[in-house]
Design an enzyme around this catalytic site. Structure first.
Site, PDB file in Angstrom:
ATOM      1  N   HIS A 193      31.649   1.146   9.651  1.00 56.25           N
ATOM      2  CA  HIS A 193      30.538   0.887  10.577  1.00 56.25           C
ATOM      3  C   HIS A 193      30.755  -0.419  11.324  1.00 56.25           C
ATOM      4  O   HIS A 193      31.233  -1.408  10.750  1.00 56.25           O
ATOM      5  CB  HIS A 193      29.215   0.783   9.818  1.00 56.25           C
ATOM      6  CG  HIS A 193      28.711   2.101   9.308  1.00 56.25           C
ATOM      7  ND1 HIS A 193      27.383   2.343   9.075  1.00 56.25           N
ATOM      8  CD2 HIS A 193      29.353   3.258   8.997  1.00 56.25           C
ATOM      9  CE1 HIS A 193      27.229   3.594   8.631  1.00 56.25           C
ATOM     10  NE2 HIS A 193      28.422   4.155   8.571  1.00 56.25           N
ATOM     11  N   LYS A 252      23.851   9.805  -3.807  1.00 59.67           N
ATOM     12  CA  LYS A 252      24.867  10.480  -2.989  1.00 59.67           C
ATOM     13  C   LYS A 252      25.965   9.482  -2.674  1.00 59.67           C
ATOM     14  O   LYS A 252      25.673   8.370  -2.210  1.00 59.67           O
ATOM     15  CB  LYS A 252      24.230  10.966  -1.688  1.00 59.67           C
ATOM     16  CG  LYS A 252      25.231  11.180  -0.540  1.00 59.67           C
ATOM     17  CD  LYS A 252      24.609  11.892   0.614  1.00 59.67           C
ATOM     18  CE  LYS A 252      25.453  11.775   1.871  1.00 59.67           C
ATOM     19  NZ  LYS A 252      24.964  12.620   2.956  1.00 59.67           N
ATOM     20  N   LYS A 262      29.110   8.625  -0.312  1.00 60.37           N
ATOM     21  CA  LYS A 262      29.873   8.955   0.884  1.00 60.37           C
ATOM     22  C   LYS A 262      31.354   8.881   0.532  1.00 60.37           C
ATOM     23  O   LYS A 262      31.871   7.813   0.176  1.00 60.37           O
ATOM     24  CB  LYS A 262      29.527   7.942   1.992  1.00 60.37           C
ATOM     25  CG  LYS A 262      30.349   8.000   3.245  1.00 60.37           C
ATOM     26  CD  LYS A 262      30.325   9.328   3.960  1.00 60.37           C
ATOM     27  CE  LYS A 262      28.954   9.900   4.165  1.00 60.37           C
ATOM     28  NZ  LYS A 262      28.861  11.108   4.956  1.00 60.37           N
ATOM     29  N   ASP A 285      30.029  13.509  -0.580  1.00 60.78           N
ATOM     30  CA  ASP A 285      30.116  13.997   0.807  1.00 60.78           C
ATOM     31  C   ASP A 285      31.320  13.381   1.515  1.00 60.78           C
ATOM     32  O   ASP A 285      31.236  12.267   2.031  1.00 60.78           O
ATOM     33  CB  ASP A 285      28.828  13.625   1.548  1.00 60.78           C
ATOM     34  CG  ASP A 285      28.899  13.959   3.035  1.00 60.78           C
ATOM     35  OD1 ASP A 285      29.807  14.706   3.449  1.00 60.78           O
ATOM     36  OD2 ASP A 285      28.023  13.477   3.793  1.00 60.78           O
ATOM     37  N   PRO A 286      32.472  14.105   1.555  1.00 61.33           N
ATOM     38  CA  PRO A 286      33.647  13.544   2.236  1.00 61.33           C
ATOM     39  C   PRO A 286      33.695  13.855   3.736  1.00 61.33           C
ATOM     40  O   PRO A 286      34.722  13.623   4.374  1.00 61.33           O
ATOM     41  CB  PRO A 286      34.802  14.227   1.508  1.00 61.33           C
ATOM     42  CG  PRO A 286      34.265  15.581   1.166  1.00 61.33           C
ATOM     43  CD  PRO A 286      32.788  15.399   0.912  1.00 61.33           C
ATOM     44  N   ASN A 287      32.620  14.397   4.289  1.00 61.06           N
ATOM     45  CA  ASN A 287      32.574  14.728   5.720  1.00 61.06           C
ATOM     46  C   ASN A 287      33.755  15.589   6.175  1.00 61.06           C
ATOM     47  O   ASN A 287      34.415  15.307   7.190  1.00 61.06           O
ATOM     48  CB  ASN A 287      32.497  13.454   6.585  1.00 61.06           C
ATOM     49  CG  ASN A 287      31.093  12.863   6.604  1.00 61.06           C
ATOM     50  OD1 ASN A 287      30.874  11.778   6.084  1.00 61.06           O
ATOM     51  ND2 ASN A 287      30.135  13.588   7.157  1.00 61.06           N
ATOM     52  N   ASN A 291      25.650  18.937   6.795  1.00 59.68           N
ATOM     53  CA  ASN A 291      25.043  18.446   8.025  1.00 59.68           C
ATOM     54  C   ASN A 291      26.108  18.471   9.122  1.00 59.68           C
ATOM     55  O   ASN A 291      26.021  17.806  10.127  1.00 59.68           O
ATOM     56  CB  ASN A 291      24.511  17.018   7.879  1.00 59.68           C
ATOM     57  CG  ASN A 291      25.594  16.003   7.592  1.00 59.68           C
ATOM     58  OD1 ASN A 291      25.933  15.766   6.445  1.00 59.68           O
ATOM     59  ND2 ASN A 291      26.163  15.395   8.632  1.00 59.68           N
ATOM     60  N   HIS A 340      19.366  15.054   6.288  1.00 65.86           N
ATOM     61  CA  HIS A 340      20.484  14.168   6.559  1.00 65.86           C
ATOM     62  C   HIS A 340      19.945  12.898   7.214  1.00 65.86           C
ATOM     63  O   HIS A 340      18.845  12.892   7.753  1.00 65.86           O
ATOM     64  CB  HIS A 340      21.417  14.902   7.542  1.00 65.86           C
ATOM     65  CG  HIS A 340      22.411  14.034   8.233  1.00 65.86           C
ATOM     66  ND1 HIS A 340      22.267  13.628   9.546  1.00 65.86           N
ATOM     67  CD2 HIS A 340      23.572  13.503   7.801  1.00 65.86           C
ATOM     68  CE1 HIS A 340      23.312  12.897   9.886  1.00 65.86           C
ATOM     69  NE2 HIS A 340      24.114  12.807   8.852  1.00 65.86           N
ATOM     70  N   SER A 341      20.732  11.844   7.158  1.00 69.24           N
ATOM     71  CA  SER A 341      20.334  10.653   7.907  1.00 69.24           C
ATOM     72  C   SER A 341      21.567  10.008   8.508  1.00 69.24           C
ATOM     73  O   SER A 341      22.690  10.257   8.069  1.00 69.24           O
ATOM     74  CB  SER A 341      19.632   9.667   6.973  1.00 69.24           C
ATOM     75  OG  SER A 341      20.409   8.521   6.734  1.00 69.24           O
ATOM     76  N   HIS A 344      19.502   6.045   5.385  1.00 71.18           N
ATOM     77  CA  HIS A 344      20.299   4.817   5.469  1.00 71.18           C
ATOM     78  C   HIS A 344      19.400   3.574   5.443  1.00 71.18           C
ATOM     79  O   HIS A 344      19.917   2.449   5.456  1.00 71.18           O
ATOM     80  CB  HIS A 344      21.077   4.770   6.798  1.00 71.18           C
ATOM     81  CG  HIS A 344      22.310   5.627   6.857  1.00 71.18           C
ATOM     82  ND1 HIS A 344      22.291   6.975   6.688  1.00 71.18           N
ATOM     83  CD2 HIS A 344      23.617   5.299   7.109  1.00 71.18           C
ATOM     84  CE1 HIS A 344      23.530   7.456   6.832  1.00 71.18           C
ATOM     85  NE2 HIS A 344      24.345   6.460   7.074  1.00 71.18           N
TER      86      HIS A 344
HETATM   87  O1  LIG Z   1      25.792  12.863   5.595  1.00 73.53           O
HETATM   88  C1  LIG Z   1      26.525  12.528   6.518  1.00 73.53           C
HETATM   89  O2  LIG Z   1      27.458  13.220   6.856  1.00 73.53           O
HETATM   90  C2  LIG Z   1      26.265  11.271   7.229  1.00 73.53           C
HETATM   91  O3  LIG Z   1      25.384  10.551   6.821  1.00 73.53           O
HETATM   92  C3  LIG Z   1      27.082  10.895   8.390  1.00 73.53           C
HETATM   93  C4  LIG Z   1      27.078   9.420   8.683  1.00 73.53           C
HETATM   94  O4  LIG Z   1      27.756   9.160   9.879  1.00 73.53           O
HETATM   95  C5  LIG Z   1      27.686   8.604   7.548  1.00 73.53           C
HETATM   96  O5  LIG Z   1      28.935   9.104   7.236  1.00 73.53           O
HETATM   97  C6  LIG Z   1      27.808   7.157   7.932  1.00 73.53           C
HETATM   98  O6  LIG Z   1      26.800   6.530   8.163  1.00 73.53           O
HETATM   99  O7  LIG Z   1      28.942   6.672   7.941  1.00 73.53           O
HETATM  100 MG   LIG Z   2      26.940  14.666   5.252  1.00 72.69          MG
END
Ligand SMILES: O=C([O-])C(=O)C[C@H](O)[C@@H](O)C(=O)[O-]
Ligand SMILES: [Mg+2]
Length: 432
Positions: free
Chosen positions: A29, A198, A200, A228-230, A276, A327-328, A356
């Site tokens: 970020h 959760k 990330k 959550d590995p996106n 999401n 989701h956020s 977040h």
């Molecule tokens: O659940 C998700 O995929 C997210 O919250 C996406 C966001 O962009 C999260 O990865 C982040 O804030 O870096």
């Molecule tokens: Mg996600």
């Protein structure tokens, strides 16, 4: 008393908000992230507030849209969608790839429009509620719960932004290994009472993230855990992680990218999949549900087009026996209030929502929202029950106006990573 609900003015204030160095699969970020604050003023002087994404691609739609709103009624929520359909979206903005820095799935013209409409819909509902003396949840049909549960959103993170880069300090410390993640989870639990966690992922090789989830399971036995590995994993990697963690995961979130890969994982993972990323628009629902690719859809009222569309999504999920939660993305108190109001009206919301908000040390409200036992109380105060702090808003807008921060007006987690790692490029997927 007679009320005049004609919109007489619309104010758009782009801001930059402090954000800690949180890691995700695309990068890190930025020290400041863009948001857009919407104020809708009615002829009788009532002001409603809304919040949405603030990157240039949203601002360039929000501005012409706002101009068309003056003279309309705040009650005309359906009309917002008709109006938005008339706002042109440049072809260059449309991309069927994952939104860089946002990790929120495809970027269609409609989704961009809906992401803008949502900020205005929330502002209109806030104004309407204030004018009628009713909370937003009453305008949405009434709450079915008095508080909404949120989960601790754990991130791998650096201790601070790179030296020499303008930023705010945070007091969360570094988290780059299982011990760091457990320490962060304990802080979330102590500070806010969160009981669901959760992580990330998609940041380190899967073995390291499996070890972190195992460490969380040992530290918080029996508590709901998510990873959550996106979409950073292949189907075989997703299945391997699922096999190793199925006994402790509430769900696995977007292990692989796209509905076909998610369907393949879902068929033999033995653990529910949430998303999401592969269901982010109404158009994506049919294929994903038919193929049983997802068991929980994480709505985000920003990109689904607002609070009423979130209720519609929840109704569709209920019909097909698919779970729903939220989701956020980096957001402030206006959005947390909006999420809480709509979540309170959704009967089939059975998972703690993401937020977040604990990561955001700055806000534009006179009073921050609070978590008690991991929950936000559903207020019955008219509208969203929040008040804008105009001085704070002006200060964060001033930061946005500062030409030294111009590069931050569009969130780009890869670019932020290149500050310390010049060789960094957005990883191609699947990464592992
Ligand atoms: O659940 C998700 O995929 C997210 O919250 C996406 C966001 O962009 C999260 O990865 C982040 O804030 O870096
Ligand atoms: Mg996600």
């Amino acid at each position: 008393m007679s009320v005049n609900l004609t919109i007489s003015d619309v104010r758009l204030t782009p801001i930059l908000v402090a954000d800690p160095p949180l890691l995700n699969t695309q990068g890190v970020h930025q020290p400041y992230t863009p948001r857009l604050i919407v104020e809708v003023v009615t002829a009788d002087g009532t002001t409603g507030v809304g919040e949405t994404y603030g990157d240039t691609k949203y601002l360039e739609l929000a501005r012409p849209f706002a101009r068309q709103l003056v003279g309309r009624q705040v009650t005309d929520l359906n009309g917002l969608f008709t109006l938005a359909g008339q706002v042109a979206v440049a072809d260059a903005r449309v991309d069927d790839q994952v939104d860089v820095g946002g990790l929120r799935g495809v970027q269609t013209a409609d989704k961009l429009r809906l992401s803008v409409v949502s900020g205005f819909e929330v502002a209109c509902l806030d104004a309407l509620g204030k004018a009628l003396g009713l909370p937003v949840h009453a305008l949405l049909g009434g709450k079915v719960r008095d508080s909404v549960e949120y989960s601790a959103y754990l991130f791998y993170k650096h201790a601070g932004h790179p030296a020499g880069v303008a930023s705010e300090q945070d007091d969360w410390g570094e988290a780059t290994d299982p011990a760091g993640i457990v320490a962060q989870a304990r802080l979330f639990n102590e500070r806010y009472g969160f009981e669901s966690f959760k992580l990330k992922g998609g940041v380190y090789p899967p073995e390291q993230e499996i070890a972190a989830v195992r460490a969380l399971a040992a530290a918080f036995p029996g508590k709901p855990l998510r990873l959550d590995p996106n979409g950073a994993w292949s189907v075989p990697t997703s299945l391997k992680v699922a096999a190793e963690l199925h006994d402790v995961l509430e769900y696995l979130e977007d292990p692989a990218l796209g509905t076909p890969a998610m369907a393949e994982v879902a068929a033999s993972a033995g653990v529910p999949l949430a998303t999401n990323m592969c269901v982010t628009t109404f158009a994506e629902i049919e294929e994903a549900f038919r193929r049983r690719a997802v068991q929980v859809v994480l709505s985000d009222h920003h990109y689904w087009g607002g609070l009423r569309n979130t209720q519609q999504l929840a109704a569709i999920c209920r019909t097909f026996d698919v779970g729903v939660s939220m989701h956020s993305n980096t957001h402030l108190g206006i959005s947390l209030a909006a999420m809480t109001q709509v979540a309170s009206t959704v009967p089939n919301l059975h998972h703690a929502c993401d937020s977040h908000y604990p990561w955001q040390s700055e806000d534009v409200l006179t009073e921050r929202l609070t978590f008690e036992d991991g929950r936000v109380a559903v207020t019955d105060t008219p509208g969203l029950g929040v008040a804008l702090d105009h001085d704070r808003l002006a200060a964060l807008h001033h930061r946005w106006l500062d030409e030294n921060n111009a590069a931050l007006r569009d969130r780009d987690d890869s670019a932020a990573m290149r500050v310390t790692d010049p060789e960094w490029t957005t990883p191609s997927m699947p990464r592992w």
